[in-house]
Design a protein around this motif. Sequence first.
Motif, PDB file in Angstrom:
ATOM      1  N   ASP A  55      -1.902  -4.918   5.412  1.00 16.83           N
ATOM      2  CA  ASP A  55      -3.278  -5.003   4.901  1.00 16.83           C
ATOM      3  C   ASP A  55      -4.078  -6.063   5.655  1.00 16.83           C
ATOM      4  O   ASP A  55      -5.237  -5.854   6.009  1.00 16.83           O
ATOM      5  N   SER A  85      -7.233   2.990   2.543  1.00 13.74           N
ATOM      6  CA  SER A  85      -6.527   2.414   1.390  1.00 13.74           C
ATOM      7  C   SER A  85      -6.269   0.924   1.590  1.00 13.74           C
ATOM      8  O   SER A  85      -6.471   0.117   0.681  1.00 13.74           O
ATOM      9  N   ARG A  89      -7.867  -2.078  -0.653  1.00 14.25           N
ATOM     10  CA  ARG A  89      -6.983  -3.011  -1.361  1.00 14.25           C
ATOM     11  C   ARG A  89      -7.287  -4.455  -0.951  1.00 14.25           C
ATOM     12  O   ARG A  89      -7.390  -5.352  -1.808  1.00 14.25           O
TER      13      ARG A  89
END
Length: 119
Positions: A55, A85, A89
């Motif tokens: 991420d 995604s 996030r």
Amino acid sequence: MRKHVRLEATAWKGVSADLAAQIVPDFIEQAGARIDAQRLARRLKKALRRLSKADRDTLLLYAWGDLDYASIALAMQVPIGTVRSRLNRARRHLRRAAGIPANEQEKDHGRVDTAPQHT
């Protein structure tokens, strides 16, 4: 002479009071803003450290690398949906750390993404 001294003293007090009124609040506001910015920077630093490596890398490629979603997907060898995604996030996590309420989320992220939404 006494009258002149009194007039000068009164004028000086007025000038110094005006200067104090202009300067002091600015320093106080600037100090407060710096303290707030330092606290926010510490919270965001901790939040960035807590992100998963994937991420964080995705977010950094987007924010600092100035890559669009398709380029990030290509660079990381993942589907574009995975990029979406991961960024979602990471943004949610950083917004929470910054204390931004969920109803004040940004809609436009400042970059035109030409990649199709569903690929």
